[in-house]
Design a protein around this motif. Structure first.
Motif, PDB file in Angstrom:
ATOM      1  N   TRP A 164       0.818  -1.209   0.000  1.00  0.00           N
ATOM      2  CA  TRP A 164       0.000   0.000   0.000  1.00  0.00           C
ATOM      3  C   TRP A 164       0.852   1.259   0.000  1.00  0.00           C
ATOM      4  O   TRP A 164       0.444   2.296  -0.513  1.00  0.00           O
ATOM      5  CB  TRP A 164      -0.924  -0.004   1.222  1.00  0.00           C
ATOM      6  CG  TRP A 164      -2.183  -0.795   1.036  1.00  0.00           C
ATOM      7  CD1 TRP A 164      -2.272  -2.118   0.692  1.00  0.00           C
ATOM      8  CD2 TRP A 164      -3.519  -0.338   1.175  1.00  0.00           C
ATOM      9  NE1 TRP A 164      -3.579  -2.511   0.629  1.00  0.00           N
ATOM     10  CE2 TRP A 164      -4.370  -1.427   0.918  1.00  0.00           C
ATOM     11  CE3 TRP A 164      -4.084   0.891   1.515  1.00  0.00           C
ATOM     12  CZ2 TRP A 164      -5.754  -1.324   0.971  1.00  0.00           C
ATOM     13  CZ3 TRP A 164      -5.470   0.999   1.587  1.00  0.00           C
ATOM     14  CH2 TRP A 164      -6.295  -0.103   1.307  1.00  0.00           C
ATOM     15  N   ASN A 165       2.032   1.155   0.543  1.00  0.00           N
ATOM     16  CA  ASN A 165       2.893   2.326   0.674  1.00  0.00           C
ATOM     17  C   ASN A 165       3.338   2.862  -0.685  1.00  0.00           C
ATOM     18  O   ASN A 165       3.651   4.037  -0.828  1.00  0.00           O
ATOM     19  CB  ASN A 165       4.119   1.990   1.533  1.00  0.00           C
ATOM     20  CG  ASN A 165       4.659   3.197   2.279  1.00  0.00           C
ATOM     21  OD1 ASN A 165       3.895   4.033   2.753  1.00  0.00           O
ATOM     22  ND2 ASN A 165       5.971   3.309   2.376  1.00  0.00           N
ATOM     23  N   TYR A 214      -0.023   4.927  -1.422  1.00  0.00           N
ATOM     24  CA  TYR A 214      -0.638   5.815  -0.432  1.00  0.00           C
ATOM     25  C   TYR A 214       0.343   6.507   0.514  1.00  0.00           C
ATOM     26  O   TYR A 214      -0.061   7.343   1.314  1.00  0.00           O
ATOM     27  CB  TYR A 214      -1.662   5.022   0.396  1.00  0.00           C
ATOM     28  CG  TYR A 214      -2.850   4.573  -0.413  1.00  0.00           C
ATOM     29  CD1 TYR A 214      -3.853   5.471  -0.759  1.00  0.00           C
ATOM     30  CD2 TYR A 214      -2.956   3.259  -0.847  1.00  0.00           C
ATOM     31  CE1 TYR A 214      -4.947   5.059  -1.493  1.00  0.00           C
ATOM     32  CE2 TYR A 214      -4.052   2.837  -1.601  1.00  0.00           C
ATOM     33  CZ  TYR A 214      -5.043   3.743  -1.916  1.00  0.00           C
ATOM     34  OH  TYR A 214      -6.115   3.329  -2.657  1.00  0.00           O
ATOM     35  N   ASN A 215       1.625   6.158   0.455  1.00  0.00           N
ATOM     36  CA  ASN A 215       2.633   6.823   1.286  1.00  0.00           C
ATOM     37  C   ASN A 215       2.230   6.820   2.762  1.00  0.00           C
ATOM     38  O   ASN A 215       2.098   7.858   3.402  1.00  0.00           O
ATOM     39  CB  ASN A 215       2.870   8.263   0.804  1.00  0.00           C
ATOM     40  CG  ASN A 215       4.105   8.880   1.415  1.00  0.00           C
ATOM     41  OD1 ASN A 215       5.067   8.177   1.724  1.00  0.00           O
ATOM     42  ND2 ASN A 215       4.086  10.181   1.597  1.00  0.00           N
ATOM     43  N   LEU A 216       2.063   5.628   3.308  1.00  0.00           N
ATOM     44  CA  LEU A 216       1.599   5.473   4.688  1.00  0.00           C
ATOM     45  C   LEU A 216       2.717   5.621   5.712  1.00  0.00           C
ATOM     46  O   LEU A 216       2.473   5.951   6.862  1.00  0.00           O
ATOM     47  CB  LEU A 216       0.938   4.099   4.861  1.00  0.00           C
ATOM     48  CG  LEU A 216      -0.295   3.834   3.987  1.00  0.00           C
ATOM     49  CD1 LEU A 216      -0.734   2.393   4.115  1.00  0.00           C
ATOM     50  CD2 LEU A 216      -1.429   4.780   4.364  1.00  0.00           C
ATOM     51  N   LYS A 262      -7.521   7.609   4.830  1.00  0.00           N
ATOM     52  CA  LYS A 262      -6.661   6.766   3.997  1.00  0.00           C
ATOM     53  C   LYS A 262      -5.961   5.706   4.847  1.00  0.00           C
ATOM     54  O   LYS A 262      -5.916   4.526   4.484  1.00  0.00           O
ATOM     55  CB  LYS A 262      -5.631   7.654   3.287  1.00  0.00           C
ATOM     56  CG  LYS A 262      -4.529   6.940   2.552  1.00  0.00           C
ATOM     57  CD  LYS A 262      -3.582   7.928   1.888  1.00  0.00           C
ATOM     58  CE  LYS A 262      -2.852   8.776   2.920  1.00  0.00           C
ATOM     59  NZ  LYS A 262      -1.856   9.686   2.284  1.00  0.00           N
ATOM     60  N   LYS A 263      -5.449   6.127   5.994  1.00  0.00           N
ATOM     61  CA  LYS A 263      -4.736   5.197   6.856  1.00  0.00           C
ATOM     62  C   LYS A 263      -5.682   4.198   7.518  1.00  0.00           C
ATOM     63  O   LYS A 263      -5.357   3.016   7.661  1.00  0.00           O
ATOM     64  CB  LYS A 263      -3.921   5.976   7.894  1.00  0.00           C
ATOM     65  CG  LYS A 263      -2.775   6.748   7.248  1.00  0.00           C
ATOM     66  CD  LYS A 263      -1.969   7.556   8.249  1.00  0.00           C
ATOM     67  CE  LYS A 263      -0.816   8.274   7.542  1.00  0.00           C
ATOM     68  NZ  LYS A 263      -0.013   9.104   8.464  1.00  0.00           N
TER      69      LYS A 263
END
Length: 208
Positions: free
Chosen positions: A36-37, A40-42, A102-103
């Protein structure tokens, strides 16, 4: 060193026991986070081995300090420290709270994929969150100052319950501003395998 070996060695160094199945799920969680990163840059941590130390071991190190059966993780972000702790403490009930939709979408996806029946995720600001019952332990990972966090989330902690704040350097000045009704139980220096720099756990108890 493979990530599974790194995790097992880190747990041994911390003196923690985690079933092989739970260790496998913890690594599956990191794989989901990496996937996901990309979109979405988690998390800013992208190195796989750094994720083991800074996400899994740095979360699990506070396992012995969790008290009671109901645990709230405030500002959970991508599920830290809540998801690793839920894997280590399957009999406890965890609520993971964050205002970032989002998170929380990722957290809910991870909870479903991993089959974590003891975890629920809530997308809401901590100031507006109104659970049906208070929590035995409220935990956060370096969110706000001690006074700010206690003023925001202290009401969510049961009387004589624990507030656990994960910090870097010893927060001497912050502790001097602890609001009334709360008692500093201890500040524990933490040593996390693979994590450089100071790490401290601030343990506060709600006294009224």
């Amino acid at each position: 060193m493979r990530r599974a070996e790194q995790l097992a060695a880190g747990l041994w160094e911390l003196g923690l026991e985690l079933p092989t199945s739970a260790q496998a799920k913890a690594l599956d969680y990191l794989a989901l986070l990496q996937e996901w990163n990309r979109v979405y840059n988690l998390t800013a941590v992208r190195d796989p081995h750094e994720m083991v130390s800074r996400h899994l071991l740095d979360s699990l190190v506070i396992t012995p300090f969790i008290a009671g059966r109901r645990v709230l993780d405030v500002g959970t972000g991508a599920g830290l420290p809540g998801i690793p702790l839920a894997l280590a403490l399957p009999s406890d009930e965890f609520v993971l709270l964050d205002s970032n939709a989002k998170k929380i979408r990722f957290v809910r996806h991870a909870v479903t994929v991993l089959g974590l029946e003891n975890v629920s995720a809530v997308c809401e600001r901590v100031q507006e969150y109104a659970p049906l019952a208070a929590f035995d332990t409220v935990v956060t990972r370096a969110l706000a100052t001690v006074a700010e966090f206690v003023n925001m989330a202290g009401r969510l902690c049961a009387c004589h319950g624990r507030i656990l704040m994960m910090k870097g350097v010893y927060p001497q000045q912050e502790l001097a501003a602890l609001p009334a009704g709360y008692t500093l139980a201890q500040v524990k220096a933490l040593s996390v395998p693979g994590v450089r720099g100071d790490r401290h756990l601030v343990h506060i108890e709600r006294s009224e």
